[in-house]
Design a protein around this motif. Structure first.
Motif, PDB file in Angstrom:
ATOM      1  N   ILE A   1       0.833  -1.159  -0.054  1.00 29.89           N
ATOM      2  CA  ILE A   1       0.098  -0.062  -0.145  1.00 29.89           C
ATOM      3  C   ILE A   1       0.882   1.124  -0.050  1.00 29.89           C
ATOM      4  O   ILE A   1       0.475   2.489  -0.737  1.00 29.89           O
ATOM      5  N   LEU A   2       2.086   1.129   0.803  1.00 29.51           N
ATOM      6  CA  LEU A   2       2.925   2.362   0.606  1.00 29.51           C
ATOM      7  C   LEU A   2       4.186   1.428   0.885  1.00 29.51           C
ATOM      8  O   LEU A   2       4.545   0.455   1.348  1.00 29.51           O
ATOM      9  N   PRO A   3       5.294   2.633   0.077  1.00 32.29           N
ATOM     10  CA  PRO A   3       6.749   2.098   0.444  1.00 32.29           C
ATOM     11  C   PRO A   3       7.011   1.733   2.117  1.00 32.29           C
ATOM     12  O   PRO A   3       6.335   2.132   2.775  1.00 32.29           O
ATOM     13  N   GLY A   4       8.054   0.847   2.029  1.00 32.86           N
ATOM     14  CA  GLY A   4       8.278   0.238   3.487  1.00 32.86           C
ATOM     15  C   GLY A   4       8.901   1.470   4.472  1.00 32.86           C
ATOM     16  O   GLY A   4       8.413   1.749   5.549  1.00 32.86           O
ATOM     17  N   THR A   5       9.570   2.543   4.085  1.00 33.90           N
ATOM     18  CA  THR A   5      10.171   3.373   4.830  1.00 33.90           C
ATOM     19  C   THR A   5       8.867   4.376   5.364  1.00 33.90           C
ATOM     20  O   THR A   5       8.794   4.954   6.351  1.00 33.90           O
ATOM     21  N   THR A   6       8.202   4.751   4.361  1.00 30.33           N
ATOM     22  CA  THR A   6       6.819   5.718   4.566  1.00 30.33           C
ATOM     23  C   THR A   6       6.062   5.061   5.546  1.00 30.33           C
ATOM     24  O   THR A   6       5.555   5.736   6.505  1.00 30.33           O
ATOM     25  N   ALA A   7       5.511   3.770   5.269  1.00 32.97           N
ATOM     26  CA  ALA A   7       4.640   3.027   6.354  1.00 32.97           C
ATOM     27  C   ALA A   7       5.124   3.167   7.485  1.00 32.97           C
ATOM     28  O   ALA A   7       4.431   3.198   8.579  1.00 32.97           O
ATOM     29  N   ILE A   8       6.392   2.531   7.768  1.00 34.76           N
ATOM     30  CA  ILE A   8       6.899   2.391   9.110  1.00 34.76           C
ATOM     31  C   ILE A   8       7.149   3.860   9.821  1.00 34.76           C
ATOM     32  O   ILE A   8       6.525   3.905  10.946  1.00 34.76           O
ATOM     33  N   TRP A   9       7.503   4.783   9.199  1.00 37.83           N
ATOM     34  CA  TRP A   9       7.591   6.010   9.907  1.00 37.83           C
ATOM     35  C   TRP A   9       6.159   6.797  10.184  1.00 37.83           C
ATOM     36  O   TRP A   9       6.023   7.241  11.273  1.00 37.83           O
ATOM     37  N   GLY A  10       5.553   6.695   9.268  1.00 38.51           N
ATOM     38  CA  GLY A  10       4.024   7.166   9.410  1.00 38.51           C
ATOM     39  C   GLY A  10       3.286   6.567  10.327  1.00 38.51           C
ATOM     40  O   GLY A  10       2.359   6.941  11.315  1.00 38.51           O
ATOM     41  N   CYS A  11       3.578   5.336  10.940  1.00 32.82           N
ATOM     42  CA  CYS A  11       2.682   4.383  11.798  1.00 32.82           C
ATOM     43  C   CYS A  11       3.405   4.415  13.334  1.00 32.82           C
ATOM     44  O   CYS A  11       2.836   3.915  14.153  1.00 32.82           O
ATOM     45  N   SER A  12       4.542   5.220  13.335  1.00 35.63           N
ATOM     46  CA  SER A  12       5.391   5.246  14.504  1.00 35.63           C
ATOM     47  C   SER A  12       4.392   5.891  15.463  1.00 35.63           C
ATOM     48  O   SER A  12       4.101   7.014  15.250  1.00 35.63           O
TER      49      SER A  12
ATOM     50  N   ARG B   1      13.976   2.157  10.970  1.00 37.91           N
ATOM     51  CA  ARG B   1      15.367   1.813   9.840  1.00 37.91           C
ATOM     52  C   ARG B   1      15.305   0.195   9.596  1.00 37.91           C
ATOM     53  O   ARG B   1      15.359  -0.187   8.444  1.00 37.91           O
ATOM     54  N   MET B   2      15.289  -0.457  10.909  1.00 42.01           N
ATOM     55  CA  MET B   2      15.250  -1.668  10.860  1.00 42.01           C
ATOM     56  C   MET B   2      14.216  -2.485  10.190  1.00 42.01           C
ATOM     57  O   MET B   2      14.169  -3.373   9.092  1.00 42.01           O
ATOM     58  N   MET B   3      13.249  -1.998  10.422  1.00 46.29           N
ATOM     59  CA  MET B   3      11.784  -2.616   9.840  1.00 46.29           C
ATOM     60  C   MET B   3      11.580  -2.276   8.413  1.00 46.29           C
ATOM     61  O   MET B   3      11.285  -3.253   7.786  1.00 46.29           O
ATOM     62  N   ALA B   4      12.117  -1.214   8.163  1.00 47.71           N
ATOM     63  CA  ALA B   4      12.009  -0.648   6.804  1.00 47.71           C
ATOM     64  C   ALA B   4      12.773  -1.637   5.786  1.00 47.71           C
ATOM     65  O   ALA B   4      12.567  -1.800   4.716  1.00 47.71           O
ATOM     66  N   GLY B   5      13.992  -1.631   6.465  1.00 51.36           N
ATOM     67  CA  GLY B   5      15.006  -2.560   5.744  1.00 51.36           C
ATOM     68  C   GLY B   5      14.544  -3.940   5.326  1.00 51.36           C
ATOM     69  O   GLY B   5      15.151  -4.786   4.414  1.00 51.36           O
ATOM     70  N   ARG B   6      13.818  -4.606   6.437  1.00 49.18           N
ATOM     71  CA  ARG B   6      13.216  -5.933   6.266  1.00 49.18           C
ATOM     72  C   ARG B   6      12.079  -6.043   5.317  1.00 49.18           C
ATOM     73  O   ARG B   6      11.675  -7.220   4.871  1.00 49.18           O
ATOM     74  N   THR B   7      11.534  -4.846   4.732  1.00 45.21           N
ATOM     75  CA  THR B   7      10.358  -4.885   3.760  1.00 45.21           C
ATOM     76  C   THR B   7      11.066  -4.889   2.361  1.00 45.21           C
ATOM     77  O   THR B   7      12.157  -4.520   2.174  1.00 45.21           O
ATOM     78  N   GLN B   8      10.105  -5.462   1.372  1.00 46.68           N
ATOM     79  CA  GLN B   8      10.942  -5.644   0.131  1.00 46.68           C
ATOM     80  C   GLN B   8      10.640  -4.085  -0.312  1.00 46.68           C
ATOM     81  O   GLN B   8       9.716  -3.340  -0.399  1.00 46.68           O
ATOM     82  N   PRO B   9      11.912  -3.782  -1.001  1.00 46.99           N
ATOM     83  CA  PRO B   9      11.758  -2.378  -1.662  1.00 46.99           C
ATOM     84  C   PRO B   9      10.864  -2.244  -2.971  1.00 46.99           C
ATOM     85  O   PRO B   9      10.947  -3.091  -3.707  1.00 46.99           O
ATOM     86  N   SER B  10      10.105  -1.086  -2.819  1.00 45.56           N
ATOM     87  CA  SER B  10       9.217  -0.925  -3.739  1.00 45.56           C
ATOM     88  C   SER B  10       9.044   0.462  -4.371  1.00 45.56           C
ATOM     89  O   SER B  10       9.452   1.394  -3.303  1.00 45.56           O
ATOM     90  N   ASP B  11       8.601   0.590  -5.434  1.00 46.57           N
ATOM     91  CA  ASP B  11       8.347   2.130  -6.006  1.00 46.57           C
ATOM     92  C   ASP B  11       6.997   2.567  -5.314  1.00 46.57           C
ATOM     93  O   ASP B  11       6.363   1.731  -4.975  1.00 46.57           O
ATOM     94  N   ALA B  12       7.093   3.817  -5.213  1.00 46.02           N
ATOM     95  CA  ALA B  12       5.897   4.421  -4.386  1.00 46.02           C
ATOM     96  C   ALA B  12       4.561   4.147  -5.519  1.00 46.02           C
ATOM     97  O   ALA B  12       4.770   4.032  -6.600  1.00 46.02           O
ATOM     98  N   PRO B  13       3.405   3.520  -4.602  1.00 44.61           N
ATOM     99  CA  PRO B  13       2.326   3.308  -5.515  1.00 44.61           C
ATOM    100  C   PRO B  13       1.758   4.494  -6.036  1.00 44.61           C
ATOM    101  O   PRO B  13       2.061   5.592  -5.566  1.00 44.61           O
TER     102      PRO B  13
END
Length: 364
Positions: free
Chosen positions: A120-131, A350-362
């Motif tokens: 739904i969102l790229p890993g870094t954006t989702a992780i930081w946004g839900c913090s 950072r750790m959790m975002a690194g464990r998600t599959q990198p993807s382009d912004a939807p």
């Protein structure tokens, strides 16, 4: 040559007129909410008004300096209710406090991971946004690590809005359960001029120190911590008139509410429902943790609920101060959560975002 479209809605009005309308509407709505008995009406009225204005095309935003002033006032207000018992309360319950804080952080991180894994969102954006917590710090860190700052800001402010709204409603309807009315609001309460001058001097000095040291949420934390120590030890008395606090509440509400506009909503349309779902889950978890806290530690349920609410700390402080709860206990747990999120949040994100599959912004 194609001409750019004319601005619509409130954007067509001059900024001074937008401010006059915002102030007038905020006063009316705050008065109506206060008349209905809703806690923190002086925050919720301006916040809800500002959301309507933002979605209607308003182009105004409070200057950063006024936002800092509002944070300093709120931090100072919290410091005025701190006593020596707050440290004893925390030390006596620190394992339970720590477990609750870790549970909230874990759930918020898991929500971000799930949103990322569902693409739904790229890993870094989702992780930081839900913090959960330290919204300003998370937004700054998110941009530094390549996340979409607009989406992170939207997710963080949406959580603050939901949490503040739920906390205010719970505090309001809890009166029917507890039978205790919150203290009446007196905008023009008497404050000794010398005490007020000392309080304002302390607020200004500690806020400047917090900003200079780049403390997380320094505008709130520095006056709260330093002022709280001074007040609890009897070195000085902290007091502020309610009319001045009302101005701080309004500035905070406008800053949050005006962050919601049509451009951000359009940009975040794909993430809107998953984000709301994650917020509802997080608030529900906090409610369960509050029930545990009330059962195990014998804390008043409303105090426990506000203490475990997942941010923002300044809006929860306002709601607590306008309700019949143990404000020092609420702020002890809220402060501990903010400090822990600030210390481990960036590394965890950072750790959790690194464990998600990198993807382009939807396509948002």
């Amino acid at each position: 040559m194609t001409r750019p479209p004319e601005p619509g809605g409130l954007a067509r009005l001059a900024k001074p007129l937008q401010w006059l309308l915002l102030i007038g509407t905020s006063v009316i709505l705050a008065a109506l909410l206060d008349w209905s008995g809703l806690p923190a009406a002086l925050l919720m009225g301006p916040m809800l008004t500002a959301i309507g204005f933002g979605l209607s095309g308003a182009t105004i935003r409070p200057p950063k300096s006024t936002v800092i002033v509002s944070q300093a006032l709120i931090g100072t207000m919290i410091a005025g209710v701190i006593t020596g018992n707050i440290l004893l309360t925390f030390l006596g319950n620190w394992p339970l406090f720590l477990g609750i804080i870790v549970a909230v952080i874990a759930m918020s991180t898991l929500s971000g991971w799930a949103i990322s894994r569902l693409n739904i969102l790229p890993g870094t954006t989702a992780i930081w946004g839900c913090s959960a917590g330290a919204a300003g710090t998370m937004m700054i860190m998110a941009e530094a690590y390549g996340a979409d700052a607009r989406l992170v800001a939207f997710m963080q402010y949406l959580r603050v809005l939901f949490v503040a709204g739920c906390a205010a409603l719970v505090a309001h309807y809890w009166v029917g359960v507890s039978g205790r009315e919150p203290p009446p609001l007196d905008l023009f309460n008497a404050v000794d001029p010398r005490v007020l001058a000392q309080t304002l001097a302390m607020a200004a000095a500690t806020t400047a120190l917090g900003i200079a040291l780049k403390l997380p949420a320094g505008g709130v934390m520095a006056p709260f911590i330093i002022g709280g120590i001074l007040n609890a030890t009897g070195v000085m008395t902290i007091a502020l008139p309610n009319w001045l606090l009302a101005m701080g509440y309004a500035l905070l509400g406008w800053n949050i509410g005006l962050g919601f506009n049509r451009a951000i909503i359009a940009h975040a349309r794909r993430a809107l429902l998953p984000t709301i779902l994650s917020i509802v889950v997080l608030i529900s978890l906090s409610g369960l943790l509050a029930a545990l806290l009330a059962t195990v530690a014998g804390i008043d349920p409303l105090t426990a609920y506000l203490a475990t609410s997942p941010g923002g700390m300044d809006s929860i402080a306002i709601i607590a101060a306008s309700s019949d709860v143990d404000v020092p206990f609420v702020m002890a747990l809220q402060t501990a959560r903010l400090i822990l999120v600030t210390l481990i949040g960036p590394a965890l994100a950072r750790m959790m975002a690194g464990r998600t599959q990198p993807s382009d912004a939807p396509g948002l």
